[in-house]
Motif scaffolding. Sequence first.
Motif, short mmCIF file in Angstrom:
data_model
loop_
_atom_site.label_atom_id
_atom_site.label_comp_id
_atom_site.label_asym_id
_atom_site.label_seq_id
_atom_site.Cartn_x
_atom_site.Cartn_y
_atom_site.Cartn_z
N ALA A 1 0.79 -1.29 0.09
CA ALA A 1 0.01 -0.27 0.25
C ALA A 1 0.98 1.30 0.09
O ALA A 1 1.88 1.14 0.31
N PRO A 2 0.49 2.34 -0.53
CA PRO A 2 1.11 3.75 -0.15
C PRO A 2 1.60 3.99 1.25
O PRO A 2 0.92 3.31 2.00
N VAL A 3 2.62 4.63 1.22
CA VAL A 3 3.06 5.19 2.48
C VAL A 3 2.00 6.02 3.17
O VAL A 3 1.49 7.10 2.68
N THR A 4 1.78 5.56 4.58
CA THR A 4 0.52 6.40 5.26
C THR A 4 1.11 7.69 5.98
O THR A 4 2.39 7.73 6.32
N ASN A 5 0.06 8.54 6.48
CA ASN A 5 0.39 9.57 7.31
C ASN A 5 1.35 9.17 8.55
O ASN A 5 2.19 9.87 9.11
N GLY A 6 0.68 7.95 9.14
CA GLY A 6 1.39 7.38 10.26
C GLY A 6 2.80 7.17 10.15
O GLY A 6 3.76 7.66 10.96
N ALA A 7 3.14 6.48 9.30
CA ALA A 7 4.66 6.15 8.90
C ALA A 7 5.48 7.45 8.37
O ALA A 7 6.47 7.48 8.78
N TYR A 8 4.75 8.47 7.78
CA TYR A 8 5.58 9.35 7.47
C TYR A 8 5.67 10.47 8.67
O TYR A 8 7.05 10.98 8.66
N ALA A 9 5.06 10.44 9.63
CA ALA A 9 5.30 11.07 10.76
C ALA A 9 6.40 10.65 11.70
O ALA A 9 6.99 11.35 12.33
N GLU A 10 6.61 9.44 11.45
CA GLU A 10 7.74 8.87 12.09
C GLU A 10 8.94 9.15 11.46
O GLU A 10 9.81 9.54 12.15
N PHE A 11 9.02 9.61 9.95
CA PHE A 11 10.34 10.24 9.52
C PHE A 11 10.33 11.27 9.89
O PHE A 11 11.51 11.87 10.37
N ILE A 12 9.23 12.26 10.27
CA ILE A 12 9.42 13.77 10.79
C ILE A 12 9.80 13.49 12.03
O ILE A 12 10.94 14.26 12.77
N ALA A 13 9.31 12.74 12.96
CA ALA A 13 9.77 12.63 14.25
C ALA A 13 11.27 12.18 14.48
O ALA A 13 11.92 12.40 15.45
#
Length: 445
Positions: free
Chosen positions: A215-227
């Motif tokens: 599936a596409p990368v989710t908001n939750g996964a992307y927030a981990e990259f930011i954090a």
Amino acid sequence: MTMADLGTEALRSHVAAQLQRARDRSVALTDAVDDDDLVRQHSKLMSPLVWDLAHIGNQEELWLVRDVGAREPVRHDIDDIYDAFQHPRADRPTLPLLDPAEARAYVREVREKVLDILDTTPLAGRRLVTDGFAFGMIVQHEQQHDETMLATHQLRSGAPVLHAPPPPPGRPLPAPEVLVPAGTFTMGTDVDPWALDNERPSHEVHVDAYFIDTAPVTNGAYAEFIAAGGYDDERWWSADGWAHRVKADLTAPRFWVRDGDRWLRDKFGVVEPIPPDEPVVHVCFHEARAYAAWAGRRLPTEAEWEKAARFDPATGRSRRFPWGDEDPGPEHANLGQRHLSPAPVGAYPAGVSSSGVHQLVGDVWEWLDSDFHGYPGFRAFPYREYSEVFFGGDYKMLRGGSFGTDLAACRATFRNWDHPIRRQIFAGFRCARSAAPAELDQELA
């Protein structure tokens, strides 16, 4: 049943219905706001909505009234104003544009003539009209501008004016990634009657074995990259990407707002908590590529994406859509502005590809690590300015369509492209990685 299988009168009825569906959407997007909003430029990245509306009519007049119908011009004095190559978007508000009432009257008059031409024009014997191609090209053009106008709505300030039900709930997926074995598949098409020139001709492409996200990368996964400090760590960014991140001061996807220890988003004028299970949207190519590097992965190539979307190993053929050859229904994909956001991952099990990949069509355009070029044997048709003039430039590929893309322009061969810094478009991504020999042995064991 395809358009090629329809009789002449059935084809005329199909074309008329597609034209009307596109026009209904254009009217809804422009009637949703008052005249002041229609003529205002909400962002220098976009045209005023009233320019898009009249441009839709002008393209329809040029191709269907003047060329296909060989009729006298409706408005020969405005061609230059609505030529997208003549005037950058930032400059369009300074042009002597048709006002809202004039634009609406113009597109209505053009459409009346077009429907008369549709009733009287043979849909065979000339490549431009065979299977209704020119009409289909205009349907796709209008729907593409409708998606552009939807992006303009996302950029406007003020109270919400667009409303839609929420997308269906997500479902657990069987695995985070899928192996696509090495082999050759048919890329592009020679048979889809409304396919545009850059989708042609079909050709065989060998792709080495690779894994692609289910599936596409989710908001939750992307927030981990930011954090994890992903925006502050140059290691994950290309040289061009880091330079742009610094210059543009990128810190999160566009329309994300920090609220204490959580992220909010502004979605068409509604500020709300970010759903962690929806695909991330409004990221540029550089952000997508940086995330992939941080995750120890990469972005798929265009050939990898299309193979995952189209190739059916059971038959050895490439299909029009991940689920088969039939047009998408509401059970297959999140398309056509039916909802105003991506759907949670796993929301469309009926749309899964033969490879086991979900949500390849709809939800978010997916950035790919490929440049825009013509396929071997490419020939511009019916004009160079649709595709050829963009080859070899500063563009990256986008595939699959978004929640704002219409079914007329979302087949799995449809190609989109944009500058790698663009974030106002409804774009996200998924990751891939090359398969190591040991992994292939394990999969085969």
